[in-house]
Design an enzyme around this catalytic site. Structure first.
Site, PDB file in Angstrom:
ATOM      1  N   TYR A 271       0.838  -1.204   0.000  1.00  0.00           N
ATOM      2  CA  TYR A 271       0.000   0.000   0.000  1.00  0.00           C
ATOM      3  C   TYR A 271       0.879   1.263   0.000  1.00  0.00           C
ATOM      4  O   TYR A 271       0.606   2.220  -0.729  1.00  0.00           O
ATOM      5  CB  TYR A 271      -0.936  -0.018   1.211  1.00  0.00           C
ATOM      6  CG  TYR A 271      -1.893   1.143   1.291  1.00  0.00           C
ATOM      7  CD1 TYR A 271      -3.074   1.150   0.544  1.00  0.00           C
ATOM      8  CD2 TYR A 271      -1.625   2.239   2.104  1.00  0.00           C
ATOM      9  CE1 TYR A 271      -3.962   2.213   0.617  1.00  0.00           C
ATOM     10  CE2 TYR A 271      -2.506   3.304   2.181  1.00  0.00           C
ATOM     11  CZ  TYR A 271      -3.666   3.293   1.440  1.00  0.00           C
ATOM     12  OH  TYR A 271      -4.539   4.349   1.514  1.00  0.00           O
TER      13      TYR A 271
ATOM     14  N   LYS B 172       0.989   4.164  -2.943  1.00  0.00           N
ATOM     15  CA  LYS B 172       0.742   5.590  -2.682  1.00  0.00           C
ATOM     16  C   LYS B 172       1.992   6.438  -2.957  1.00  0.00           C
ATOM     17  O   LYS B 172       1.881   7.616  -3.315  1.00  0.00           O
ATOM     18  CB  LYS B 172       0.239   5.778  -1.244  1.00  0.00           C
ATOM     19  CG  LYS B 172      -1.144   5.130  -1.006  1.00  0.00           C
ATOM     20  CD  LYS B 172      -2.199   5.670  -1.966  1.00  0.00           C
ATOM     21  CE  LYS B 172      -3.593   5.154  -1.670  1.00  0.00           C
ATOM     22  NZ  LYS B 172      -4.614   5.654  -2.623  1.00  0.00           N
TER      23      LYS B 172
HETATM   24  P1  NAP Z   1     -13.812   3.756   1.524  1.00  0.00           P
HETATM   25  O1  NAP Z   1     -14.706   4.508   2.426  1.00  0.00           O
HETATM   26  O2  NAP Z   1     -13.635   2.288   1.762  1.00  0.00           O
HETATM   27  O3  NAP Z   1     -14.251   4.002   0.017  1.00  0.00           O
HETATM   28  C1  NAP Z   1     -13.588   3.348  -1.031  1.00  0.00           C
HETATM   29  C2  NAP Z   1     -14.276   3.681  -2.348  1.00  0.00           C
HETATM   30  O4  NAP Z   1     -13.559   3.028  -3.397  1.00  0.00           O
HETATM   31  C3  NAP Z   1     -15.714   3.176  -2.400  1.00  0.00           C
HETATM   32  O5  NAP Z   1     -16.522   4.120  -3.045  1.00  0.00           O
HETATM   33  C4  NAP Z   1     -15.610   1.909  -3.241  1.00  0.00           C
HETATM   34  O6  NAP Z   1     -16.833   1.724  -3.940  1.00  0.00           O
HETATM   35  C5  NAP Z   1     -14.467   2.283  -4.191  1.00  0.00           C
HETATM   36  N1  NAP Z   1     -13.842   1.083  -4.725  1.00  0.00           N
HETATM   37  C6  NAP Z   1     -13.217   0.089  -4.039  1.00  0.00           C
HETATM   38  N2  NAP Z   1     -12.831  -0.878  -4.878  1.00  0.00           N
HETATM   39  C7  NAP Z   1     -13.236  -0.499  -6.126  1.00  0.00           C
HETATM   40  C8  NAP Z   1     -13.159  -1.095  -7.417  1.00  0.00           C
HETATM   41  N3  NAP Z   1     -12.587  -2.297  -7.585  1.00  0.00           N
HETATM   42  N4  NAP Z   1     -13.652  -0.423  -8.471  1.00  0.00           N
HETATM   43  C9  NAP Z   1     -14.244   0.787  -8.314  1.00  0.00           C
HETATM   44  N5  NAP Z   1     -14.357   1.403  -7.113  1.00  0.00           N
HETATM   45  C10 NAP Z   1     -13.874   0.761  -6.036  1.00  0.00           C
HETATM   46  O7  NAP Z   1     -12.317   4.346   1.583  1.00  0.00           O
HETATM   47  P2  NAP Z   1     -11.778   5.852   1.615  1.00  0.00           P
HETATM   48  O8  NAP Z   1     -11.070   6.031   2.899  1.00  0.00           O
HETATM   49  O9  NAP Z   1     -12.817   6.814   1.237  1.00  0.00           O
HETATM   50  O10 NAP Z   1     -10.670   5.745   0.485  1.00  0.00           O
HETATM   51  C11 NAP Z   1     -10.605   6.669  -0.584  1.00  0.00           C
HETATM   52  C12 NAP Z   1      -9.134   6.891  -0.931  1.00  0.00           C
HETATM   53  O11 NAP Z   1      -8.476   7.508   0.167  1.00  0.00           O
HETATM   54  C13 NAP Z   1      -8.361   5.612  -1.221  1.00  0.00           C
HETATM   55  O12 NAP Z   1      -7.519   5.807  -2.334  1.00  0.00           O
HETATM   56  C14 NAP Z   1      -7.532   5.410   0.047  1.00  0.00           C
HETATM   57  O13 NAP Z   1      -6.351   4.679  -0.224  1.00  0.00           O
HETATM   58  C15 NAP Z   1      -7.263   6.846   0.420  1.00  0.00           C
HETATM   59  N6  NAP Z   1      -6.887   7.107   1.814  1.00  0.00           N
HETATM   60  C16 NAP Z   1      -7.740   6.775   2.832  1.00  0.00           C
HETATM   61  C17 NAP Z   1      -7.355   7.042   4.143  1.00  0.00           C
HETATM   62  C18 NAP Z   1      -8.230   6.696   5.325  1.00  0.00           C
HETATM   63  O14 NAP Z   1      -7.725   6.652   6.463  1.00  0.00           O
HETATM   64  N7  NAP Z   1      -9.522   6.464   5.130  1.00  0.00           N
HETATM   65  C19 NAP Z   1      -6.122   7.662   4.405  1.00  0.00           C
HETATM   66  C20 NAP Z   1      -5.297   7.988   3.344  1.00  0.00           C
HETATM   67  C21 NAP Z   1      -5.687   7.725   2.049  1.00  0.00           C
HETATM   68  P3  NAP Z   1     -17.519   0.317  -4.337  1.00  0.00           P
HETATM   69  O15 NAP Z   1     -17.305  -0.637  -3.215  1.00  0.00           O
HETATM   70  O16 NAP Z   1     -18.962   0.695  -4.580  1.00  0.00           O
HETATM   71  O17 NAP Z   1     -16.829  -0.093  -5.599  1.00  0.00           O
END
Ligand code: NAP
Length: 265
Positions: free
Chosen positions: A148, A152
């Site tokens: 991961y 990133k």
């Molecule tokens: P989340 O709440 O789990 O949302 C993830 C989103 O990605 C959902 O809308 C999901 O939709 C979509 N997704 C997952 N697999 C997919 C696929 N195969 N095809 C199309 N869409 C897909 O997570 P989040 O925290 O909002 O994450 C968003 C971004 O922020 C990610 O890139 C993550 O790495 C980054 N991030 C998160 C954090 C944190 O602490 N939350 C910190 C740093 C960076 P479906 O299931 O409907 O496909």
């Protein structure tokens, strides 16, 4: 910025991007796998903000689906002015003893899809002389916490290279590097967050507002919150050996708990 296309719009940061962009009067194209969730969201956004919301259900680990989204980005009849490459996932496994097919899916989702979609969007935006690409990275891209971190780190360097290449074209590239943020990410990835201090957590609303403000200013590297600006500065200043020790310590914490991965945030 005109119409914005947001990947991962069904939950978490993507859902928040969709709401803030719609509230700022942008039409939106909503991309994720869960078509039901996207359709309900589109109706809510149209009713609340008076914009047009289009649903484009796609699994971004599937090459044909990625190509459908890329074709939408290349469509000059319906120009997209902002691409938000946000969809992502946590992998609940160590690399060496883990499932390599799961690793390939994570790589496809968080590296290949943003690359292909950025290529499609940047080409179309450059022809029009305006547009913006926002890639969602992570502060984990500065650590050594599993693949991961590597994905990133790729997103960060890729976005910087894109910004260099697009300079003077009217098109900008920004990478936002959030820290731990309250979304569905950790629950979906079965990531135990019990040992994370409450001060480490950010709200999606603040992360998204900070990222969009930086896109509007043409900032390349965006790190929402003073806390994570400080963490990022420290991670860049200390020797990499110290970063590896820190990453290993976090991994040991994870190993102590069942079902806890070595990667997060
Ligand atoms: P989340 O709440 O789990 O949302 C993830 C989103 O990605 C959902 O809308 C999901 O939709 C979509 N997704 C997952 N697999 C997919 C696929 N195969 N095809 C199309 N869409 C897909 O997570 P989040 O925290 O909002 O994450 C968003 C971004 O922020 C990610 O890139 C993550 O790495 C980054 N991030 C998160 C954090 C944190 O602490 N939350 C910190 C740093 C960076 P479906 O299931 O409907 O496909």
């Amino acid at each position: 910025m005109g119409t914005a296309l947001v990947t991962g719009a069904s939950a978490g940061l993507g859902l928040e991007f969709a709401w803030q962009l719609a509230t700022a009067r942008h039409d939106v194209v909503l991309v994720a796998r869960d078509e039901g969730r996207l359709t309900r969201l589109a109706a809510q956004l149209e009713a609340a903000a008076g914009i047009r919301a289009e649903v484009l259900a796609a699994d971004l680990t599937d090459r044909a689906d990625v190509e459908r989204v890329a074709a939408r980005l290349r469509d000059d009849e319906r120009p997209v002015g902002l691409l938000v490459n946000n969809a992502g996932m946590g992998l609940n496994q160590p690399f060496v003893d883990g499932d390599v097919a799961a690793e390939e899916r994570a790589l496809d989702l968080m590296v290949r899809a943003p690359m292909v979609l950025s290529h499609a969007a940047a080409g179309a935006m450059k022809r029009r002389g305006r547009g913006a690409i926002l890639n969602v990275g992570s502060v984990a891209g500065l650590t050594a916490s599993g693949t991961y971190s590597a994905h990133k780190a790729w997103v960060r360097v890729f976005t910087e290279a894109l910004a260099v290449e697009l300079k003077g074209t009217g098109v900008t590239a920004t990478v936002v590097a959030p820290g731990f943020t309250h979304t569905e990410f950790h629950e979906r990835g079965r990531i135990d967050t019990a040992h994370y201090p409450s001060v480490a957590w950010l709200d999606a609303e603040d992360v998204v507002a900070g990222a969009l403000a930086d896109v509007r200013r043409g900032v390349v590297l965006s790190t929402p919150s003073l806390r994570y600006k400080a963490v990022s500065t420290i991670l860049k200043l200390v020797p990499r050996s110290a970063v590896r020790t820190f990453s290993g310590y976090r991994r040991a914490l994870a190993d102590d708990a069942p079902d806890v991965p070595t990667v997060d945030a």
